[in-house]
Write a protein that holds these residues in place. Structure first.
Motif, short mmCIF file in Angstrom:
data_model
loop_
_atom_site.label_atom_id
_atom_site.label_comp_id
_atom_site.label_asym_id
_atom_site.label_seq_id
_atom_site.Cartn_x
_atom_site.Cartn_y
_atom_site.Cartn_z
N GLY A 67 0.82 -1.22 0.00
CA GLY A 67 0.00 0.00 0.00
C GLY A 67 0.85 1.26 0.00
O GLY A 67 0.55 2.22 -0.72
N GLU A 68 1.91 1.25 0.79
CA GLU A 68 2.81 2.41 0.83
C GLU A 68 3.52 2.61 -0.50
O GLU A 68 3.66 3.73 -0.99
CB GLU A 68 3.82 2.23 1.96
CG GLU A 68 4.80 3.37 2.11
CD GLU A 68 4.17 4.69 2.51
OE1 GLU A 68 4.87 5.71 2.42
OE2 GLU A 68 2.99 4.74 2.91
N LEU A 69 3.96 1.52 -1.13
CA LEU A 69 4.62 1.62 -2.43
C LEU A 69 3.67 2.20 -3.48
O LEU A 69 4.06 3.05 -4.28
CB LEU A 69 5.13 0.25 -2.88
CG LEU A 69 6.33 -0.31 -2.12
CD1 LEU A 69 6.59 -1.76 -2.52
CD2 LEU A 69 7.56 0.54 -2.35
N ARG A 70 2.43 1.76 -3.46
CA ARG A 70 1.46 2.29 -4.43
C ARG A 70 1.13 3.75 -4.15
O ARG A 70 0.92 4.54 -5.07
CB ARG A 70 0.21 1.43 -4.42
CG ARG A 70 0.49 0.08 -5.06
CD ARG A 70 -0.74 -0.57 -5.61
NE ARG A 70 -0.33 -1.74 -6.37
CZ ARG A 70 -0.86 -2.94 -6.25
NH1 ARG A 70 -1.82 -3.14 -5.39
NH2 ARG A 70 -0.45 -3.94 -6.98
N ARG A 71 1.09 4.13 -2.89
CA ARG A 71 0.86 5.54 -2.55
C ARG A 71 2.00 6.40 -3.07
O ARG A 71 1.79 7.45 -3.68
CB ARG A 71 0.73 5.70 -1.03
CG ARG A 71 0.33 7.10 -0.58
CD ARG A 71 0.36 7.22 0.93
NE ARG A 71 1.71 7.20 1.46
CZ ARG A 71 2.54 8.26 1.42
NH1 ARG A 71 2.16 9.39 0.89
NH2 ARG A 71 3.75 8.18 1.93
N LEU A 72 3.22 5.93 -2.86
CA LEU A 72 4.39 6.66 -3.36
C LEU A 72 4.40 6.72 -4.88
O LEU A 72 4.77 7.74 -5.47
CB LEU A 72 5.68 6.01 -2.85
CG LEU A 72 5.94 6.15 -1.35
CD1 LEU A 72 7.14 5.30 -0.94
CD2 LEU A 72 6.16 7.60 -0.97
N GLN A 73 3.97 5.65 -5.52
CA GLN A 73 3.91 5.64 -6.98
C GLN A 73 2.94 6.71 -7.47
O GLN A 73 3.22 7.40 -8.46
CB GLN A 73 3.48 4.26 -7.47
CG GLN A 73 3.51 4.13 -8.98
CD GLN A 73 3.07 2.74 -9.43
OE1 GLN A 73 2.12 2.19 -8.88
NE2 GLN A 73 3.75 2.20 -10.42
N GLY A 74 1.83 6.88 -6.80
CA GLY A 74 0.87 7.92 -7.17
C GLY A 74 1.45 9.31 -7.03
O GLY A 74 1.24 10.19 -7.87
N ILE A 75 2.22 9.51 -5.97
CA ILE A 75 2.84 10.82 -5.75
C ILE A 75 3.87 11.11 -6.83
O ILE A 75 3.93 12.21 -7.38
CB ILE A 75 3.46 10.88 -4.34
CG1 ILE A 75 2.35 10.88 -3.28
CG2 ILE A 75 4.36 12.12 -4.18
CD1 ILE A 75 2.84 10.69 -1.87
N VAL A 76 4.69 10.11 -7.17
CA VAL A 76 5.71 10.29 -8.21
C VAL A 76 5.03 10.55 -9.56
O VAL A 76 5.47 11.41 -10.33
CB VAL A 76 6.66 9.08 -8.27
CG1 VAL A 76 7.56 9.15 -9.50
CG2 VAL A 76 7.50 9.01 -7.01
N THR A 77 3.95 9.85 -9.84
CA THR A 77 3.22 10.05 -11.09
C THR A 77 2.69 11.48 -11.17
O THR A 77 2.81 12.14 -12.21
CB THR A 77 2.05 9.05 -11.21
OG1 THR A 77 2.58 7.73 -11.17
CG2 THR A 77 1.27 9.25 -12.49
N ALA A 78 2.12 11.97 -10.08
CA ALA A 78 1.62 13.35 -10.06
C ALA A 78 2.77 14.34 -10.21
O ALA A 78 2.64 15.35 -10.91
CB ALA A 78 0.86 13.60 -8.77
N ALA A 79 3.88 14.07 -9.58
CA ALA A 79 5.04 14.96 -9.67
C ALA A 79 5.57 15.00 -11.10
O ALA A 79 6.02 16.06 -11.57
CB ALA A 79 6.13 14.51 -8.70
#
Length: 137
Positions: A67-79
């Motif tokens: 879950g944490e990895l997917r959350r971080l992936q979303g943040i990187v995608t938005a960035a």
């Protein structure tokens, strides 16, 4: 044939004043200030929408590492959507690393749910062999 010039009080007339080396009139300055404020507000709104979209992508009902990895992936995608050109390479590298980690964790989770994978990859199970007379009592 000449083009009709934009009247004062428009962003185009503001640019014309500057190109001619003139001080823009009050109406043109106000029009340009309004245009710049609208552009900034739209840019901020676009950034907020991209970040929210990234957060939605990153929010998973999962707990723990995946879950944490997917959350971080979303943040990187938005960035990545709002990144400056000199920031893109580092973000792409982070996105690739996160994708690889997510894939590994997904494989682990699939193995946990798959009895055959558990049998093949898990610790050996020792089953005692019973003799015929022991089985029949």
């Amino acid at each position: 044939m000449t083009r009709e010039l934009s009247p004062c009080g428009t962003p185009a007339a503001y640019s014309r004043h500057l190109s001619a080396g003139e001080e823009p009139c009050e109406a043109c300055r106000a029009a340009n200030t309004h245009r710049v404020a609208q552009q900034r507000a739209k840019a901020v709104q676009d950034d907020v929408e991209r970040l929210e979209r990234g957060r939605r992508l990153g929010r998973e009902p999962e707990r723990g590492l995946l879950g944490e990895l997917r959350r971080l992936q979303g943040i990187v995608t938005a960035a990545l959507e709002v990144a400056k050109p000199n920031e893109v390479a580092a973000l792409v590298k982070q996105a690739a690393a996160l994708a690889e980690q997510i894939e590994q964790e997904d494989r682990k989770r699939e193995d946990e749910d798959d009895p055959l994978a558990q049998f093949l990859h898990g610790p050996p199970t020792i089953v005692p062999i019973q003799r015929k007379e022991e089985r029949h009592g």
